[in-house]
Scaffold this motif. Sequence first.
Motif, PDB file in Angstrom:
ATOM      1  N   GLY A  81       0.826  -1.195   0.000  1.00  0.00           N
ATOM      2  CA  GLY A  81       0.000   0.000   0.000  1.00  0.00           C
ATOM      3  C   GLY A  81       0.867   1.255   0.000  1.00  0.00           C
ATOM      4  N   LEU A  82       0.237   2.409  -0.050  1.00  0.00           N
ATOM      5  CA  LEU A  82       0.978   3.662  -0.063  1.00  0.00           C
ATOM      6  C   LEU A  82       1.682   3.917   1.264  1.00  0.00           C
ATOM      7  CD1 LEU A  82      -1.463   6.047  -1.973  1.00  0.00           C
ATOM      8  CD2 LEU A  82       0.378   4.621  -2.875  1.00  0.00           C
ATOM      9  N   SER A  83       1.263   3.227   2.316  1.00  0.00           N
ATOM     10  CA  SER A  83       1.920   3.359   3.612  1.00  0.00           C
ATOM     11  C   SER A  83       3.164   2.492   3.712  1.00  0.00           C
ATOM     12  CB  SER A  83       0.941   2.991   4.734  1.00  0.00           C
ATOM     13  OG  SER A  83       0.507   1.646   4.600  1.00  0.00           O
ATOM     14  N   GLY A  84       3.356   1.595   2.748  1.00  0.00           N
ATOM     15  CA  GLY A  84       4.533   0.728   2.748  1.00  0.00           C
ATOM     16  C   GLY A  84       4.293  -0.652   3.300  1.00  0.00           C
ATOM     17  N   VAL A  85       3.073  -1.000   3.663  1.00  0.00           N
ATOM     18  CA  VAL A  85       2.763  -2.322   4.213  1.00  0.00           C
ATOM     19  C   VAL A  85       2.610  -3.330   3.080  1.00  0.00           C
ATOM     20  CG1 VAL A  85       1.145  -3.656   5.611  1.00  0.00           C
ATOM     21  CG2 VAL A  85       1.634  -1.284   6.201  1.00  0.00           C
ATOM     22  N   ILE A  86       3.344  -4.431   3.157  1.00  0.00           N
ATOM     23  CA  ILE A  86       3.249  -5.483   2.148  1.00  0.00           C
ATOM     24  C   ILE A  86       1.953  -6.253   2.353  1.00  0.00           C
ATOM     25  CG2 ILE A  86       4.317  -7.563   1.224  1.00  0.00           C
ATOM     26  CD1 ILE A  86       5.948  -5.110   0.667  1.00  0.00           C
ATOM     27  N   HIS A  87       1.099  -6.266   1.337  1.00  0.00           N
ATOM     28  CA  HIS A  87      -0.180  -6.964   1.437  1.00  0.00           C
ATOM     29  C   HIS A  87      -0.111  -8.374   0.862  1.00  0.00           C
ATOM     30  CE1 HIS A  87      -2.943  -3.774   2.892  1.00  0.00           C
ATOM     31  NE2 HIS A  87      -1.989  -2.972   2.420  1.00  0.00           N
ATOM     32  N   SER A  88       0.639  -8.559  -0.201  1.00  0.00           N
ATOM     33  CA  SER A  88       0.770  -9.889  -0.789  1.00  0.00           C
ATOM     34  C   SER A  88       2.104  -9.971  -1.522  1.00  0.00           C
ATOM     35  CB  SER A  88      -0.386 -10.191  -1.756  1.00  0.00           C
ATOM     36  OG  SER A  88      -0.383  -9.282  -2.843  1.00  0.00           O
ATOM     37  N   PHE A  89       2.594 -11.188  -1.682  1.00  0.00           N
ATOM     38  CA  PHE A  89       3.868 -11.392  -2.356  1.00  0.00           C
ATOM     39  C   PHE A  89       3.940 -12.820  -2.874  1.00  0.00           C
ATOM     40  CE2 PHE A  89       4.490 -12.561   2.034  1.00  0.00           C
ATOM     41  CZ  PHE A  89       5.235 -13.732   1.970  1.00  0.00           C
ATOM     42  N   ASP A  90       4.925 -13.056  -3.715  1.00  0.00           N
ATOM     43  CA  ASP A  90       5.158 -14.391  -4.261  1.00  0.00           C
ATOM     44  C   ASP A  90       6.624 -14.492  -4.650  1.00  0.00           C
ATOM     45  OD1 ASP A  90       4.746 -16.956  -5.045  1.00  0.00           O
ATOM     46  OD2 ASP A  90       3.637 -16.480  -6.872  1.00  0.00           O
ATOM     47  N   ILE A  91       7.150 -15.702  -4.665  1.00  0.00           N
ATOM     48  CA  ILE A  91       8.536 -15.959  -5.037  1.00  0.00           C
ATOM     49  C   ILE A  91       8.538 -16.889  -6.242  1.00  0.00           C
ATOM     50  CG2 ILE A  91      10.780 -16.820  -4.275  1.00  0.00           C
ATOM     51  CD1 ILE A  91       9.910 -16.281  -1.416  1.00  0.00           C
ATOM     52  N   THR A  92       9.198 -16.496  -7.313  1.00  0.00           N
ATOM     53  CA  THR A  92       9.258 -17.287  -8.532  1.00  0.00           C
ATOM     54  C   THR A  92      10.704 -17.440  -8.983  1.00  0.00           C
ATOM     55  OG1 THR A  92       9.071 -15.350  -9.983  1.00  0.00           O
ATOM     56  CG2 THR A  92       7.016 -16.368  -9.228  1.00  0.00           C
ATOM     57  N   LYS A  93      10.879 -18.191 -10.045  1.00  0.00           N
ATOM     58  CA  LYS A  93      12.194 -18.285 -10.665  1.00  0.00           C
ATOM     59  C   LYS A  93      12.617 -16.914 -11.194  1.00  0.00           C
ATOM     60  CE  LYS A  93      11.879 -23.090 -12.347  1.00  0.00           C
ATOM     61  NZ  LYS A  93      13.252 -23.528 -12.078  1.00  0.00           N
ATOM     62  N   ALA A  94      13.906 -16.742 -11.361  1.00  0.00           N
ATOM     63  CA  ALA A  94      14.404 -15.447 -11.815  1.00  0.00           C
ATOM     64  C   ALA A  94      14.002 -15.144 -13.253  1.00  0.00           C
ATOM     65  CB  ALA A  94      15.924 -15.404 -11.676  1.00  0.00           C
ATOM     66  N   ASN A  95      13.742 -16.174 -14.065  1.00  0.00           N
ATOM     67  CA  ASN A  95      13.416 -15.951 -15.472  1.00  0.00           C
ATOM     68  C   ASN A  95      11.928 -15.722 -15.727  1.00  0.00           C
ATOM     69  OD1 ASN A  95      12.479 -18.504 -14.998  1.00  0.00           O
ATOM     70  ND2 ASN A  95      13.795 -19.526 -16.487  1.00  0.00           N
ATOM     71  N   VAL A  96      11.111 -15.662 -14.685  1.00  0.00           N
ATOM     72  CA  VAL A  96       9.677 -15.406 -14.834  1.00  0.00           C
ATOM     73  C   VAL A  96       9.456 -13.908 -14.986  1.00  0.00           C
ATOM     74  CG1 VAL A  96       7.418 -15.575 -13.735  1.00  0.00           C
ATOM     75  CG2 VAL A  96       9.050 -17.455 -13.529  1.00  0.00           C
ATOM     76  N   HIS A  97       8.742 -13.507 -16.016  1.00  0.00           N
ATOM     77  CA  HIS A  97       8.514 -12.079 -16.274  1.00  0.00           C
ATOM     78  C   HIS A  97       7.539 -11.507 -15.242  1.00  0.00           C
ATOM     79  CE1 HIS A  97       7.532  -8.352 -18.414  1.00  0.00           C
ATOM     80  NE2 HIS A  97       8.642  -8.558 -19.098  1.00  0.00           N
ATOM     81  N   ASP A  98       7.715 -10.230 -14.950  1.00  0.00           N
ATOM     82  CA  ASP A  98       6.888  -9.572 -13.943  1.00  0.00           C
ATOM     83  C   ASP A  98       5.404  -9.604 -14.290  1.00  0.00           C
ATOM     84  OD1 ASP A  98       9.244  -9.052 -12.710  1.00  0.00           O
ATOM     85  OD2 ASP A  98       9.333  -6.922 -13.246  1.00  0.00           O
ATOM     86  N   ILE A  99       5.088  -9.568 -15.556  1.00  0.00           N
ATOM     87  CA  ILE A  99       3.680  -9.527 -15.974  1.00  0.00           C
ATOM     88  C   ILE A  99       2.926 -10.771 -15.499  1.00  0.00           C
ATOM     89  CG2 ILE A  99       2.152  -9.552 -17.993  1.00  0.00           C
ATOM     90  CD1 ILE A  99       4.072  -7.772 -19.420  1.00  0.00           C
ATOM     91  N   ASN A 100       3.613 -11.904 -15.398  1.00  0.00           N
ATOM     92  CA  ASN A 100       2.945 -13.140 -15.004  1.00  0.00           C
ATOM     93  C   ASN A 100       2.360 -13.055 -13.596  1.00  0.00           C
ATOM     94  OD1 ASN A 100       3.491 -14.627 -17.418  1.00  0.00           O
ATOM     95  ND2 ASN A 100       5.600 -14.853 -16.751  1.00  0.00           N
ATOM     96  N   TYR A 101       2.952 -12.243 -12.736  1.00  0.00           N
ATOM     97  CA  TYR A 101       2.418 -12.109 -11.380  1.00  0.00           C
ATOM     98  C   TYR A 101       1.076 -11.388 -11.380  1.00  0.00           C
ATOM     99  CZ  TYR A 101       2.127 -10.821  -6.443  1.00  0.00           C
ATOM    100  OH  TYR A 101       1.708 -10.649  -5.151  1.00  0.00           O
ATOM    101  N   LEU A 102       0.831 -10.572 -12.394  1.00  0.00           N
ATOM    102  CA  LEU A 102      -0.443  -9.856 -12.472  1.00  0.00           C
ATOM    103  C   LEU A 102      -1.621 -10.810 -12.656  1.00  0.00           C
ATOM    104  CD1 LEU A 102       0.601  -6.850 -14.731  1.00  0.00           C
ATOM    105  CD2 LEU A 102       0.212  -6.818 -12.268  1.00  0.00           C
TER     106      LEU A 102
END
Length: 229
Positions: free
Chosen positions: A91-112
């Motif tokens: 959020g704009l306050s800096g609190v992490i709401h969700s996350f995921d860990i993938t391989k380094a070769n996974v494009h950022d768009i796939n997380y969307l």
Amino acid sequence: MIPNLISRRQFNTRRKLTISVCNAIRERIANEIDGGESFFCIDSKPIEVCRIARSSRCRLGKSDYDTAPSFGFCASQNTYYYGYKLHAVCGLSGVIHSFDITKANVHDINYLKDVKYEYHDCSIFGDRGYISASMQLDLFESANIRLEVPYRLNQKDWKPTFIPFAKARKRIETDYSQFVGQFMLNRNFAKQPAGLFARVISKIASFTTLQYVNYLLGRPLGLVKYALD
């Protein structure tokens, strides 16, 4: 002074078994701080396992292709690395709401593709790595999510970056800087992917807990370094 103290191996084993509970507590804390947030920032961060020269000798995750590290490219540092990639939404306050860990070769768009099932009726600010007209349209039609990304200079419909959006996106970059500097995100010394994932999740949970301490004391959430003073 502490009798029957468990070994480091036993501690790491128990941490891996209880990491889901740790993450569930973190999610409740994040919702307590700013559960009604409607503006978010999204970005990714490399998690380097070892230097590229040592990648052929690294045994971490080599027995399972799905969880094994891979080679990736970090555009902000203009360098290649070997390991994983942390995707996060805050959020704009800096609190992490969700996350995921993938391989380094996974494009950022796939997380969307996962984001549209977790959020709705909100705006998300990202960098140029999330430019995709089809994905922006899909997020808006499926979950009423407005994905705001800066234009590339060679785009035909180029427009200057809206300054408030650019400043808002800096919030997650500050979080990543704190992860690396204060929580040593790239220093995990794990021998298995499950151990590395558990360490990363515990560091994010610790970060959120310190933000919660600042929240209760009425301090700025970003001052996690001085939360326990």
